[in-house]
Design an enzyme around this catalytic site. Sequence first.
Site, PDB file in Angstrom:
ATOM      1  N   CYS A   4      78.353  37.203  62.410  1.00 58.68           N
ATOM      2  CA  CYS A   4      78.215  37.618  63.885  1.00 58.68           C
ATOM      3  C   CYS A   4      78.438  36.685  64.980  1.00 58.68           C
ATOM      4  CB  CYS A   4      76.798  38.133  64.034  1.00 58.68           C
ATOM      5  SG  CYS A   4      75.958  38.468  65.541  1.00 58.68           S
ATOM      6  N   CYS A   7      75.350  35.266  66.688  1.00 60.46           N
ATOM      7  CA  CYS A   7      74.681  34.314  65.697  1.00 60.46           C
ATOM      8  C   CYS A   7      75.148  33.000  65.827  1.00 60.46           C
ATOM      9  CB  CYS A   7      74.431  35.013  64.467  1.00 60.46           C
ATOM     10  SG  CYS A   7      73.530  36.416  64.254  1.00 60.46           S
ATOM     11  N   ASN A  86      74.548  47.639  77.003  1.00 64.18           N
ATOM     12  CA  ASN A  86      75.318  48.550  76.326  1.00 64.18           C
ATOM     13  C   ASN A  86      74.816  48.627  74.752  1.00 64.18           C
ATOM     14  OD1 ASN A  86      77.027  48.662  78.416  1.00 64.18           O
ATOM     15  ND2 ASN A  86      78.143  46.665  77.873  1.00 64.18           N
ATOM     16  N   HIS A  97      75.417  42.394  68.208  1.00 63.92           N
ATOM     17  CA  HIS A  97      74.168  41.464  68.233  1.00 63.92           C
ATOM     18  C   HIS A  97      73.357  41.864  69.762  1.00 63.92           C
ATOM     19  CE1 HIS A  97      72.222  37.478  67.336  1.00 63.92           C
ATOM     20  NE2 HIS A  97      71.421  37.812  68.465  1.00 63.92           N
ATOM     21  N   HIS A  99      72.094  42.274  73.171  1.00 60.84           N
ATOM     22  CA  HIS A  99      72.184  41.222  74.183  1.00 60.84           C
ATOM     23  C   HIS A  99      72.090  42.019  75.465  1.00 60.84           C
ATOM     24  CE1 HIS A  99      76.317  42.925  73.299  1.00 60.84           C
ATOM     25  NE2 HIS A  99      76.537  42.913  74.522  1.00 60.84           N
TER      26      HIS A  99
HETATM   27  P1  AMP Z   1      78.984  44.414  74.970  1.00 59.68           P
HETATM   28  O1  AMP Z   1      80.243  45.464  75.458  1.00 59.68           O
HETATM   29  O2  AMP Z   1      77.903  44.696  75.718  1.00 59.68           O
HETATM   30  O3  AMP Z   1      78.993  44.321  73.718  1.00 59.68           O
HETATM   31  O4  AMP Z   1      79.464  43.077  75.605  1.00 59.68           O
HETATM   32  C1  AMP Z   1      80.008  41.813  75.065  1.00 59.68           C
HETATM   33  C2  AMP Z   1      80.275  40.882  75.822  1.00 59.68           C
HETATM   34  O5  AMP Z   1      80.404  39.664  75.152  1.00 59.68           O
HETATM   35  C3  AMP Z   1      81.751  40.888  76.623  1.00 59.68           C
HETATM   36  O6  AMP Z   1      81.297  40.974  77.968  1.00 59.68           O
HETATM   37  C4  AMP Z   1      82.431  39.946  76.378  1.00 59.68           C
HETATM   38  O7  AMP Z   1      83.388  39.448  77.494  1.00 59.68           O
HETATM   39  C5  AMP Z   1      81.410  38.900  75.840  1.00 59.68           C
HETATM   40  N1  AMP Z   1      82.001  37.860  74.926  1.00 59.68           N
HETATM   41  C6  AMP Z   1      82.789  38.256  73.928  1.00 59.68           C
HETATM   42  N2  AMP Z   1      82.884  37.065  72.864  1.00 59.68           N
HETATM   43  C7  AMP Z   1      82.417  36.181  73.660  1.00 59.68           C
HETATM   44  C8  AMP Z   1      81.962  34.719  73.384  1.00 59.68           C
HETATM   45  N3  AMP Z   1      82.843  34.016  72.296  1.00 59.68           N
HETATM   46  N4  AMP Z   1      81.334  33.941  74.320  1.00 59.68           N
HETATM   47  C9  AMP Z   1      80.872  34.577  75.383  1.00 59.68           C
HETATM   48  N5  AMP Z   1      80.959  35.959  75.698  1.00 59.68           N
HETATM   49  C10 AMP Z   1      81.539  36.485  74.891  1.00 59.68           C
HETATM   50 ZN    ZN Z   2      74.036  38.153  65.126  1.00 64.30          ZN
END
Ligand code: AMP
Ligand code: ZN
Length: 112
Positions: A4, A7, A86, A97, A99
């Site tokens: 993940c 994680c 989302n 995960h 958020h």
């Molecule tokens: P969601 O569509 O709510 O799952 O959003 C996932 C978010 O994670 C997106 O806004 C991505 O830009 C962000 N994201 C993906 N990988 C990383 C990462 N390694 N570090 C920081 N943000 C990330």
């Molecule tokens: Zn996780």
Amino acid sequence: MTDCLFCKVADHSLASDIVYEDDQIVVFKDIYPKADVHLLMVPRQHIASLAELDSVHDGLIARMMRLLPQIARQQGLDNGFRTIINTGPGGGQEVYHFHIHLLGGGSLPGFA
Ligand code: AMP
Ligand code: ZN
């Protein structure tokens, strides 16, 4: 969970720009910011999505909610901010995960 992304951010095995962390919660900058300030708040514990929460998480969720305005103030968002969760494919969730997006400053994206 070993595979993940968030994680790995939470346990520092994947580099990220962390702005806050404590024993239960980590807040870091979104890698593709959609606003001047775009942070992601995650629990250290792996929970796949909002749909997976149950009563054992009540204390954690309360802490996350109360922390959001504190982090927003630290980021200079004195005029307010937006939070987005989302959930599932229909909600556009990409990382499984749980958020909370915290966005603010300048022009915010719409809901489209
Ligand atoms: P969601 O569509 O709510 O799952 O959003 C996932 C978010 O994670 C997106 O806004 C991505 O830009 C962000 N994201 C993906 N990988 C990383 C990462 N390694 N570090 C920081 N943000 C990330
Ligand atoms: Zn996780």
